[in-house]
Every structure is written in structure tokens, then in C-alpha cells.
Design a protein around this motif. Structure first.
Motif, PDB file in Angstrom:
ATOM      1  N   PRO A 339     115.417 -66.530  64.524  1.00  0.00           N
ATOM      2  CA  PRO A 339     114.178 -65.750  64.674  1.00  0.00           C
ATOM      3  C   PRO A 339     114.066 -64.995  65.994  1.00  0.00           C
ATOM      4  O   PRO A 339     113.649 -63.834  66.012  1.00  0.00           O
ATOM      5  N   GLN A 340     114.443 -65.652  67.091  1.00  0.00           N
ATOM      6  CA  GLN A 340     114.242 -64.999  68.383  1.00  0.00           C
ATOM      7  C   GLN A 340     115.102 -63.753  68.540  1.00  0.00           C
ATOM      8  O   GLN A 340     114.704 -62.794  69.203  1.00  0.00           O
ATOM      9  N   HIS A 341     116.301 -63.749  67.930  1.00  0.00           N
ATOM     10  CA  HIS A 341     117.122 -62.538  67.954  1.00  0.00           C
ATOM     11  C   HIS A 341     116.340 -61.361  67.375  1.00  0.00           C
ATOM     12  O   HIS A 341     116.320 -60.260  67.948  1.00  0.00           O
ATOM     13  N   ILE A 342     115.726 -61.588  66.216  1.00  0.00           N
ATOM     14  CA  ILE A 342     115.030 -60.524  65.490  1.00  0.00           C
ATOM     15  C   ILE A 342     113.776 -60.089  66.238  1.00  0.00           C
ATOM     16  O   ILE A 342     113.491 -58.895  66.389  1.00  0.00           O
ATOM     17  N   ILE A 343     113.012 -61.073  66.726  1.00  0.00           N
ATOM     18  CA  ILE A 343     111.770 -60.778  67.442  1.00  0.00           C
ATOM     19  C   ILE A 343     112.057 -59.983  68.712  1.00  0.00           C
ATOM     20  O   ILE A 343     111.330 -59.037  69.059  1.00  0.00           O
ATOM     21  N   ASP A 344     113.136 -60.332  69.432  1.00  0.00           N
ATOM     22  CA  ASP A 344     113.488 -59.605  70.655  1.00  0.00           C
ATOM     23  C   ASP A 344     113.739 -58.131  70.368  1.00  0.00           C
ATOM     24  O   ASP A 344     113.313 -57.250  71.128  1.00  0.00           O
ATOM     25  N   VAL A 345     114.444 -57.834  69.282  1.00  0.00           N
ATOM     26  CA  VAL A 345     114.732 -56.440  68.923  1.00  0.00           C
ATOM     27  C   VAL A 345     113.435 -55.675  68.669  1.00  0.00           C
ATOM     28  O   VAL A 345     113.271 -54.527  69.106  1.00  0.00           O
ATOM     29  N   LEU A 346     112.484 -56.313  67.990  1.00  0.00           N
ATOM     30  CA  LEU A 346     111.227 -55.646  67.672  1.00  0.00           C
ATOM     31  C   LEU A 346     110.370 -55.436  68.916  1.00  0.00           C
ATOM     32  O   LEU A 346     109.729 -54.390  69.070  1.00  0.00           O
ATOM     33  N   GLU A 348     111.477 -55.006  71.888  1.00  0.00           N
ATOM     34  CA  GLU A 348     112.117 -53.944  72.681  1.00  0.00           C
ATOM     35  C   GLU A 348     111.715 -52.553  72.207  1.00  0.00           C
ATOM     36  O   GLU A 348     111.728 -51.598  72.991  1.00  0.00           O
ATOM     37  N   PHE A 349     111.380 -52.434  70.936  1.00  0.00           N
ATOM     38  CA  PHE A 349     111.078 -51.131  70.336  1.00  0.00           C
ATOM     39  C   PHE A 349     109.606 -50.813  70.599  1.00  0.00           C
ATOM     40  O   PHE A 349     108.707 -51.299  69.942  1.00  0.00           O
ATOM     41  N   ASN A 350     109.371 -49.948  71.571  1.00  0.00           N
ATOM     42  CA  ASN A 350     108.011 -49.745  72.094  1.00  0.00           C
ATOM     43  C   ASN A 350     107.030 -49.150  71.089  1.00  0.00           C
ATOM     44  O   ASN A 350     105.814 -49.252  71.277  1.00  0.00           O
ATOM     45  N   SER A 351     107.523 -48.517  70.030  1.00  0.00           N
ATOM     46  CA  SER A 351     106.617 -47.897  69.064  1.00  0.00           C
ATOM     47  C   SER A 351     105.922 -48.924  68.178  1.00  0.00           C
ATOM     48  O   SER A 351     104.982 -48.591  67.465  1.00  0.00           O
ATOM     49  N   ILE A 352     106.399 -50.177  68.203  1.00  0.00           N
ATOM     50  CA  ILE A 352     105.836 -51.212  67.335  1.00  0.00           C
ATOM     51  C   ILE A 352     104.949 -52.149  68.150  1.00  0.00           C
ATOM     52  O   ILE A 352     105.398 -52.736  69.135  1.00  0.00           O
ATOM     53  N   SER A 353     103.711 -52.276  67.743  1.00  0.00           N
ATOM     54  CA  SER A 353     102.796 -53.193  68.438  1.00  0.00           C
ATOM     55  C   SER A 353     102.396 -54.374  67.567  1.00  0.00           C
ATOM     56  O   SER A 353     101.874 -55.364  68.064  1.00  0.00           O
ATOM     57  N   ASN A 354     102.647 -54.264  66.267  1.00  0.00           N
ATOM     58  CA  ASN A 354     102.213 -55.330  65.354  1.00  0.00           C
ATOM     59  C   ASN A 354     103.255 -55.490  64.249  1.00  0.00           C
ATOM     60  O   ASN A 354     103.628 -54.514  63.592  1.00  0.00           O
ATOM     61  N   PHE A 355     103.724 -56.722  64.068  1.00  0.00           N
ATOM     62  CA  PHE A 355     104.771 -56.955  63.070  1.00  0.00           C
ATOM     63  C   PHE A 355     104.796 -58.424  62.664  1.00  0.00           C
ATOM     64  O   PHE A 355     104.236 -59.292  63.342  1.00  0.00           O
ATOM     65  N   VAL A 356     105.462 -58.687  61.570  1.00  0.00           N
ATOM     66  CA  VAL A 356     105.775 -60.054  61.163  1.00  0.00           C
ATOM     67  C   VAL A 356     107.126 -60.012  60.458  1.00  0.00           C
ATOM     68  O   VAL A 356     107.451 -59.053  59.742  1.00  0.00           O
ATOM     69  N   VAL A 357     107.947 -61.026  60.688  1.00  0.00           N
ATOM     70  CA  VAL A 357     109.284 -61.125  60.099  1.00  0.00           C
ATOM     71  C   VAL A 357     109.223 -62.120  58.942  1.00  0.00           C
ATOM     72  O   VAL A 357     108.730 -63.236  59.112  1.00  0.00           O
ATOM     73  N   VAL A 358     109.726 -61.717  57.775  1.00  0.00           N
ATOM     74  CA  VAL A 358     109.678 -62.571  56.585  1.00  0.00           C
ATOM     75  C   VAL A 358     111.095 -62.764  56.048  1.00  0.00           C
ATOM     76  O   VAL A 358     111.851 -61.795  55.901  1.00  0.00           O
ATOM     77  N   VAL A 359     111.469 -64.009  55.768  1.00  0.00           N
ATOM     78  CA  VAL A 359     112.750 -64.281  55.116  1.00  0.00           C
ATOM     79  C   VAL A 359     112.470 -65.051  53.829  1.00  0.00           C
ATOM     80  O   VAL A 359     111.635 -65.952  53.797  1.00  0.00           O
ATOM     81  N   GLN A 360     113.137 -64.642  52.753  1.00  0.00           N
ATOM     82  CA  GLN A 360     113.007 -65.309  51.466  1.00  0.00           C
ATOM     83  C   GLN A 360     114.333 -65.209  50.724  1.00  0.00           C
ATOM     84  O   GLN A 360     115.276 -64.575  51.214  1.00  0.00           O
ATOM     85  N   LEU A 421     104.983 -65.318  63.989  1.00  0.00           N
ATOM     86  CA  LEU A 421     105.713 -64.062  63.875  1.00  0.00           C
ATOM     87  C   LEU A 421     106.857 -64.142  62.881  1.00  0.00           C
ATOM     88  O   LEU A 421     107.391 -63.121  62.466  1.00  0.00           O
ATOM     89  N   PHE A 422     107.269 -65.359  62.502  1.00  0.00           N
ATOM     90  CA  PHE A 422     108.396 -65.549  61.586  1.00  0.00           C
ATOM     91  C   PHE A 422     107.929 -66.415  60.422  1.00  0.00           C
ATOM     92  O   PHE A 422     107.579 -67.577  60.601  1.00  0.00           O
TER      93      PHE A 422
END
Length: 427
Positions: A339-346, A348-360, A421-422
Motif C-alpha cells: 500500500p505505501q508504495h502506491i500511496i507515495d506515488v499518489l 507525489e502527484f500534486n494535482s490529486i488532493s483526494n483519493f482512495v486505493v482499492v484492491v479486489q 486510504l487502502f
């Protein structure tokens, strides 16, 4: 600095092992759960003399703690004075109880943790986390600071206006805060013409979210905070079950353990100790706990460790930031991710202020990774995000645009005390 942490590694190991043996004898005598466990496996703890012997004891899981909760209690009911809960794996929160001695141990743990981060008597610390909602951490911070003799400002969670009013009113030089909330405080300050860069705050003790990567460099979240607000950030790692904190010193090269309070192992999938620098699951035995002591408790958190002496003079083991939960490992298009790998990338991307990561799971029972982000992202930025993922992680997850309200509903599930967040929907 506690004297034990600056002793030789051999003396630290000897004292820690003595405390471990005391705790094993205590649970064998007082814990219904461990009495039964030791009986089933033919274990007499007086015969456990080495680390190899210790491995005869099966790990305790969170499912055990949830399913046999009452059987872990080792003291008379009338001695229990604090009732808290921790998140459960089977849907319901898990009860965790403390007596007077456990609260005193908790206070000592946090006092030593705050000292490790440089806080002294006379400093003022603003606690921006809740002390209610059956949450152990806020109480721990209060008890530790009280024992240290530092000034305490209890603002609780949220309410940026109250945070800044308290900073202006009482002039704290430290905050205790979740890192992402520091960004909200910065955003509020910038929107309300608050000169936050010249405030009294010089450092923050950060909880709940990783600030650093496996090399101990600030991750995207940590960099964003320090670039905007030039305060020093200290990482900590803790859990209700451990009732123990692992904290950075001023050199920021891993979270020091407190060897008189916890015995730590880092194990691979087969239950064997990993080598220094390798990633494994943190397994802990709590020391000096009376009400609900845990032996070889599998935290589910993936970390690495170092036994090298620290520049601060301590000779204790240090843990890396948590990379993710053992059950949260994702194998996506042949690439192993946490999870932390994915969250770090998001982050870093300044255009994104709100997100959630979903795995299924997809129709072939393979991991499907989807990033749900605010629908304010324009098409060009979406393509830039995909390229950013390709560059950083070598795979591109599915991108889904939804409203902020939908994201917030996913991030704040019922009963959760902090944003999630995950989301792992594979189970």
C-alpha cells in the motif's frame, strides 16, 4: 535517555531476555489462554532458555485475541481501570483492558518516547488526536507528557481553527499529529492568512501514517509537509495491543525499540527470523504488562530492522517504517506492491488532493488494483498520472473518477477512527 539503551548490546539482550522469562512465567500462571496453549503444545516456559526454544510457542493472532478475548485477562476484574478497543479482523472492535500498573507502564513508555524526540520538561506540546472514543493513544500521550513534566494543550482531532487559535494562544513548540492533518492545517492557514511559517511550532511527533521510506528518507507526504512548513518531523509506530511506541531520535534512521518493554522478532512466511535489512512481519511479546500480556503476537505489519548502533548513542534495535500489512500485499500484473508504495506515488502527484486505493479480485481471481480519484482531474493530468505510475512502479493501475463525497464515504467507513486510504476487498 534511558540508561539501558546506551548499555552494551550484550547487556541489553541479557536484561531483555530476563524480562521475557518473567513475562512467560507470569502468563503461564495467570492467563487462561496461554495456559491452554502451553498445555496443548507441551510447553513448560521454565525450559525456554534460547530464541530457538521460544519458537516452540505458536504466534498469537488478532483472531485469537478477538475470539478468546476474556481468556487473555490476567488480573481481577476490580483491578481494571481503563477500557479501550482496537480494530478487529472479524468485523467488531476488540476489547483491550489496563490496570494501574499498565497505565504507569504506558506513561513511562510515552515519556521515554517523547524524550527520544528531544522533548524536555518546560516544552509545550499540543495533542491534536482524540483522547476519547476508546482510543488508547491520546491517553498515552497525555500520561507520558504529564510524567515528563511538559506543558500539554489538548485540542483533540480536527478543527483547524481551534488548532491555530491554540498555537497563537499557548505557543506550543511541538505538535502530536497525523501527518495528513498537518497538510490540512497548512491549507487552513494559507486560506486564512495565518503566518504559520513563523509560528512557535518547531517539530511534530507524527502518528498513524509513514513519513519515511525503507532508506529512512522522507517519503512524498513527509517531503510535502517539510517543503511547505519547515518543521522537523519525527516518526513513531505503535499499536493498542503492544501498548508500546517505537520512536525516532534526532538522527531519523529508524524507530528505536524500548527493550525493557517489548521483545521483538521480524519473521518470514515460514516463521524464521529474517536477516537485517530484509522485510518480514513484526512479532512482539509485551513485557511488564499485567492485564492482557501477549506472547509472540503477530502484528501483521511488514518492516525491516537494523541492529547497528545509532549516532545518538543508543544500541537498541531500530525498525524501518511499516511498508504495509502482511495481508495487504498486492501482486498486480506480475509486480509485487505494498500500500505505501502506491500511496507515495499518489501523494507525489500534486494535482490529486483526494483519493482512495482499492484492491479486489477480478474474474480470474487475480489482484485488480483501482485508484479512485476526484473527477476534477482533467484528461491530460490523467495521462500524466498513468505515466507517473509507469515510471515509479512499472505498472499502471485502473483509474476511476468519482466525486469527492463518494471518495470520503469510502475513506471513512463506519467505526473507523482515522481515514482509510487502502481498501482491501479481496476477503
Amino acid at each position: 535517555m534511558t540508561s539501558l539503551q546506551t548499555e552494551s548490546k550484550e547487556r541489553i539482550a541479557r536484561i531483555q531476555w530476563l524480562e521475557l522469562q518473567k513475562q512467560l512465567l507470569y502468563v503461564q500462571k495467570n492467563s487462561k489462554f496461554y495456559k491452554q496453549l502451553f498445555k496443548v503444545h507441551g510447553i513448560d516456559v521454565s525450559e525456554i532458555k534460547t530464541e530457538a526454544d521460544l519458537k516452540r510457542i505458536p504466534v498469537t493472532t488478532k483472531e485469537d485475541l478477538q475470539g478468546y478475548n476474556e481468556d487473555f485477562i490476567c488480573v481481577p476484574r476490580e483491578d481494571i481501570i481503563d477500557h479501550v478497543t482496537t480494530s478487529g479482523t472479524l468485523g467488531n472492535p476488540v476489547n483491550f483492558l489496563l490496570n494501574e500498573a499498565d497505565l504507569e507502564r504506558l506513561a513511562i513508555n510515552e515519556m521515554q518516547s517523547f524524550k527520544m524526540a528531544g522533548i524536555l520538561k518546560g516544552d509545550k506540546v499540543q495533542i491534536t488526536t482524540t483522547l476519547d472514543r476508546r482510543f488508547i493513544a491520546g491517553m498515552a500521550y497525555f500520561l507520558g507528557l504529564r510524567k515528563l513534566g511538559a506543558g500539554i494543550i489538548r485540542t483533540g482531532s480536527g478543527l483547524p481553527h481551534l488548532q491555530w487559535d491554540s498555537i497563537e494562544r499557548f505557543k506550543p513548540n511541538y505538535l502530536v499529529a497525523v501527518p495528513s492533518f498537518l497538510l490540512k492545517m497548512i491549507e487552513y492557514a494559507e486560506s486564512n492568512a495565518i503566518d504559520y511559517k513563523n509560528s512557535s511550532v518547531k517539530a511534530a511527533i507524527c502518528i498513524g501514517e509513514p513519513l519515511r521510506d525503507q532508506n529512512y528518507d522522507l517519503n512524498a507526504l513527509g517531503r510535502k509537509i517539510t517543503e511547505l512548513w519547515g518543521i522537523e518531523l519525527f516518526s513513531t509506530y505503535a499499536s493498542t495491543e503492544m501498548a508500546t511506541a517505537f520512536t525516532e531520535c534526532e538522527h531519523h534512521t529508524g524507530n528505536h525499540i524500548q527493550p525493557e518493554l517489548v521483545y521483538t522478532e521480524v519473521l518470514d512466511e515460514a516463521g524464521n527470523a529474517v536477516k537485517m535489512g530484509e522485510i518480514g512481519e513484526l512479532v512482539v511479546t509485551t513485557l511488564k504488562v499485567q492485564t492482557m500480556p501477549l506472547v509472540r503476537f503477530a502484528t501483521g505489519d511488514l518492516v525491516s530492522y537494523t541492529n547497528e548502533s545509532c549516532k545518538c548513542g543508543r544500541n537498541t534495535m531500530r525498525l524501518s517504517p511499516v511498508l504495509g500489512r502482511k495481508k495487504q500485499h498486492v501482486k498486480y500484473k506480475g509486480t509485487s506492491l505494498y500500500p505505501q508504495h502506491i500511496i507515495d506515488v499518489l501523494v507525489e502527484f500534486n494535482s490529486i488532493s483526494n483519493f482512495v486505493v482499492v484492491v479486489q479480485k477480478d474474474e480470474n481471481e487475480l489482484d485488480l488494483l483501482t485508484i479512485k480519484i476526484s473527477n476534477s482531474l482533467i484528461e491530460v493530468e490523467q495521462e500524466e498520472l498513468k505515466q507517473h505510475f509507469q515510471t515509479r512502479l512499472h505498472v499502471i493501475p485502473e483509474i476511476e473518477m468519482i466525486s469527492d463525497s463518494e471518495i470520503n464515504n469510502l475513506k471513512n467507513p463506519k467505526g473507523s477512527r482515522k481515514p482509510v486510504l487502502f481498501l482491501d476487498l479481496r476477503r
